[in-house]
Design a protein around this motif. Sequence first.
Motif, PDB file in Angstrom:
ATOM      1  N   ALA A 211       0.863  -1.187   0.000  1.00 41.77           N
ATOM      2  CA  ALA A 211       0.000   0.000   0.000  1.00 41.77           C
ATOM      3  C   ALA A 211       0.894   1.230   0.000  1.00 41.77           C
ATOM      4  O   ALA A 211       1.674   1.438   0.935  1.00 41.77           O
ATOM      5  CB  ALA A 211      -0.916  -0.006   1.212  1.00 41.77           C
ATOM      6  N   VAL A 212       0.798   2.018  -1.045  1.00 43.05           N
ATOM      7  CA  VAL A 212       1.597   3.241  -1.157  1.00 43.05           C
ATOM      8  C   VAL A 212       0.695   4.440  -0.876  1.00 43.05           C
ATOM      9  O   VAL A 212      -0.271   4.684  -1.593  1.00 43.05           O
ATOM     10  CB  VAL A 212       2.226   3.375  -2.564  1.00 43.05           C
ATOM     11  N   ILE A 213       1.014   5.163   0.200  1.00 43.37           N
ATOM     12  CA  ILE A 213       0.257   6.373   0.551  1.00 43.37           C
ATOM     13  C   ILE A 213       1.106   7.563   0.136  1.00 43.37           C
ATOM     14  O   ILE A 213       2.167   7.814   0.712  1.00 43.37           O
ATOM     15  CB  ILE A 213      -0.064   6.408   2.050  1.00 43.37           C
ATOM     16  N   TRP A 220       5.888   8.148  -6.766  1.00 40.38           N
ATOM     17  CA  TRP A 220       6.434   6.864  -6.329  1.00 40.38           C
ATOM     18  C   TRP A 220       7.000   6.096  -7.514  1.00 40.38           C
ATOM     19  O   TRP A 220       6.291   5.784  -8.475  1.00 40.38           O
ATOM     20  CB  TRP A 220       5.344   6.041  -5.650  1.00 40.38           C
ATOM     21  N   GLN A 221       8.273   5.808  -7.471  1.00 42.49           N
ATOM     22  CA  GLN A 221       8.929   4.998  -8.494  1.00 42.49           C
ATOM     23  C   GLN A 221       9.294   3.659  -7.864  1.00 42.49           C
ATOM     24  O   GLN A 221      10.224   3.569  -7.066  1.00 42.49           O
ATOM     25  CB  GLN A 221      10.183   5.713  -9.011  1.00 42.49           C
ATOM     26  N   LYS A 222       8.556   2.628  -8.208  1.00 44.47           N
ATOM     27  CA  LYS A 222       8.795   1.323  -7.596  1.00 44.47           C
ATOM     28  C   LYS A 222      10.131   0.754  -8.053  1.00 44.47           C
ATOM     29  O   LYS A 222      10.399   0.673  -9.246  1.00 44.47           O
ATOM     30  CB  LYS A 222       7.671   0.344  -7.961  1.00 44.47           C
ATOM     31  N   PRO A 223      11.002   0.348  -7.102  1.00 39.62           N
ATOM     32  CA  PRO A 223      12.283  -0.262  -7.484  1.00 39.62           C
ATOM     33  C   PRO A 223      12.074  -1.500  -8.355  1.00 39.62           C
ATOM     34  O   PRO A 223      11.122  -2.265  -8.158  1.00 39.62           O
ATOM     35  CB  PRO A 223      12.900  -0.643  -6.126  1.00 39.62           C
ATOM     36  N   CYS A 231       2.614  -6.099  -6.162  1.00 37.86           N
ATOM     37  CA  CYS A 231       1.737  -5.133  -6.811  1.00 37.86           C
ATOM     38  C   CYS A 231       1.437  -4.032  -5.799  1.00 37.86           C
ATOM     39  O   CYS A 231       1.503  -4.259  -4.588  1.00 37.86           O
ATOM     40  CB  CYS A 231       0.448  -5.772  -7.313  1.00 37.86           C
ATOM     41  N   CYS A 232       1.135  -2.848  -6.299  1.00 34.73           N
ATOM     42  CA  CYS A 232       0.938  -1.694  -5.423  1.00 34.73           C
ATOM     43  C   CYS A 232      -0.464  -1.125  -5.583  1.00 34.73           C
ATOM     44  O   CYS A 232      -0.973  -1.007  -6.703  1.00 34.73           O
ATOM     45  CB  CYS A 232       1.956  -0.602  -5.749  1.00 34.73           C
ATOM     46  N   ASN A 233      -1.070  -0.790  -4.463  1.00 32.29           N
ATOM     47  CA  ASN A 233      -2.304  -0.014  -4.455  1.00 32.29           C
ATOM     48  C   ASN A 233      -1.978   1.383  -3.937  1.00 32.29           C
ATOM     49  O   ASN A 233      -1.256   1.526  -2.940  1.00 32.29           O
ATOM     50  CB  ASN A 233      -3.361  -0.663  -3.567  1.00 32.29           C
ATOM     51  N   PHE A 234      -2.502   2.405  -4.594  1.00 35.31           N
ATOM     52  CA  PHE A 234      -2.150   3.782  -4.257  1.00 35.31           C
ATOM     53  C   PHE A 234      -3.288   4.502  -3.537  1.00 35.31           C
ATOM     54  O   PHE A 234      -4.470   4.330  -3.879  1.00 35.31           O
ATOM     55  CB  PHE A 234      -1.784   4.553  -5.532  1.00 35.31           C
ATOM     56  N   TYR A 235      -2.901   5.297  -2.547  1.00 40.76           N
ATOM     57  CA  TYR A 235      -3.858   6.072  -1.757  1.00 40.76           C
ATOM     58  C   TYR A 235      -3.278   7.466  -1.546  1.00 40.76           C
ATOM     59  O   TYR A 235      -2.064   7.621  -1.356  1.00 40.76           O
ATOM     60  CB  TYR A 235      -4.129   5.402  -0.405  1.00 40.76           C
ATOM     61  N   THR A 236      -4.155   8.467  -1.571  1.00 39.89           N
ATOM     62  CA  THR A 236      -3.673   9.846  -1.414  1.00 39.89           C
ATOM     63  C   THR A 236      -3.653  10.289   0.039  1.00 39.89           C
ATOM     64  O   THR A 236      -3.116  11.353   0.357  1.00 39.89           O
ATOM     65  CB  THR A 236      -4.546  10.821  -2.224  1.00 39.89           C
ATOM     66  N   VAL A 251      -2.483  -6.784   3.330  1.00 40.84           N
ATOM     67  CA  VAL A 251      -1.418  -5.852   2.975  1.00 40.84           C
ATOM     68  C   VAL A 251      -0.119  -6.294   3.651  1.00 40.84           C
ATOM     69  O   VAL A 251      -0.093  -6.590   4.843  1.00 40.84           O
ATOM     70  CB  VAL A 251      -1.774  -4.421   3.408  1.00 40.84           C
ATOM     71  N   ASP A 252       0.964  -6.370   2.875  1.00 44.88           N
ATOM     72  CA  ASP A 252       2.248  -6.832   3.400  1.00 44.88           C
ATOM     73  C   ASP A 252       3.172  -5.698   3.814  1.00 44.88           C
ATOM     74  O   ASP A 252       4.060  -5.892   4.643  1.00 44.88           O
ATOM     75  CB  ASP A 252       2.958  -7.689   2.338  1.00 44.88           C
ATOM     76  N   LEU A 253       2.983  -4.517   3.243  1.00 43.53           N
ATOM     77  CA  LEU A 253       3.888  -3.401   3.523  1.00 43.53           C
ATOM     78  C   LEU A 253       3.170  -2.092   3.220  1.00 43.53           C
ATOM     79  O   LEU A 253       2.382  -2.009   2.271  1.00 43.53           O
ATOM     80  CB  LEU A 253       5.153  -3.514   2.659  1.00 43.53           C
ATOM     81  N   ILE A 254       3.454  -1.076   4.034  1.00 42.54           N
ATOM     82  CA  ILE A 254       2.919   0.261   3.788  1.00 42.54           C
ATOM     83  C   ILE A 254       4.090   1.191   3.506  1.00 42.54           C
ATOM     84  O   ILE A 254       5.056   1.241   4.278  1.00 42.54           O
ATOM     85  CB  ILE A 254       2.130   0.784   5.004  1.00 42.54           C
TER      86      ILE A 254
END
Length: 501
Positions: A211-213, A220-223, A231-236, A251-254
């Motif tokens: 989860a990318v906030i 966000w540039q995923k390595p 996979c990434c889910n985006f939140y503002t 969710v495994d990581l924030i």
Amino acid sequence: MKKENKVTVYADLNCPYCYALNERLVHLNAVQAVIWRPIEHAPDLHAHTFTKKDRQELVSEVDDVKAKAVDVALGLPNSRLNSRKANELLATIIRAHPDKAVNFRTAAYRALWQRGEDFSNPEILEQLLASCGLPNLQVISSAKDDLSEWQCAWELGQFARKIPSLESNIGFKILGLPPIEQLKTFLLDGKTHITRFKDAACAASARYLIAVISDKQSDWQKPKLLEAISCCNFYTSVNEFLNSLSESSNVDLIVLNSLKQDPLATIRQLKNLTMTQYIPVVLLLNEVSEKIQIDAYRAGVAEVASSSDNEEILGHRIVRQLHFKRYTDKLYELAHIDVLTGLPNRREFDGSINREWKRRMREKGTLSILMIDVDGFKAYNDTYGHSKGDEVLRRLAEVINSCVNRPTDLSARYGGDEFVLILPGTDTEGAKLVAEFIRTQIAVHNIKNISSPVRPYVTVSIGLAEANKTTKMSMEEFIAVADMALYKAKENGRDQIIVAD
């Protein structure tokens, strides 16, 4: 002198991608260049009813492999199979008859994926063994230990979860079914470009969910190290993320990426909530000072990094956190899940009933529990053997678990041949409906039991207790009352439901 490259392959007989990979290795005459480690991508998959959705996923996988590997002959089997026995035999052959391992492995794959044969059938397995010159082969005692070791190495390795995996002896990894030229390069050099997940995934696979906030998704540039495994889910905002969560969220990581809002307050908010307190948080900032690092770590963050850090270094740091999360999840599973049935165990039940009891008292609500015991289980074990008894417990666990659908309900193994259900917000009448549904569904399964004095099939007795706003007893007394109702059901003739007074 160049060191000879050896590639370890972790692969599942039930996976069409792994089958296609084996066929390509045979075609390339490269089977001796790999060390094959049979594992199961979804060890409990065969224990459940093969649903319409499972069928659709299998069809989708086969179609995908056909598109990616037009060089490989591939049919559509009727279902996923129980590959446990075939894997035990393959592990035996790897250890005791290594020169026959490739032949048996290939024969098993082709039996399922070309001819649609059921290699969980002992007769089919015997035919496969005979075709390899190993008739009447028996599983050796060390085979199960080997399989357990390989399964553990795969599960705890830095691979995506439940995905075909290859690893070279110089430390590079490749995932799933790579294009044939890429496979050649990897076998020769032990390294290659990272394979994108879309080239490798099977439907039963599950990637890490991050989860990318971030104020802006474009920030966000995923390595690249994460491309194949996540996979990434985006939140503002953190509130948008929290509103998206449910009991089934995984969710495994924030990642908190250059937020305008106070990052320390956000971290504290996440760590104070039950649903997010154990999810690792990585904080990315434009500028990182010693003070902000100290404050962030005190607040509970897992990593602090600058968004301008080297991409590969950042990728490794995030992968390390994902790896640690997997390890802790596995430890939690071992501590809270019953190994035999896959249900929550007594420890998990104790924690859940304590929470629900406190919630009932706080909200002045209703709570019911069902205590379920298998009738004459000792006699069943004496008649059919303990391995059949274990199979009965697994089947009953599946039936019981399928009869409760609300996320707040909990079915658990209480101990021995006894199960328990927690039904929050359910009164006696509602709980009786659930109990009767369980009793009749078990009867429908018609599990033969000639030792039963009640019916010619396996039956259960059920004790029911309800607590409501007028209840004065303690939680321990509540459980004891349900247990007493259970034993009254057994004394009254079994295969029935008794409601506590």
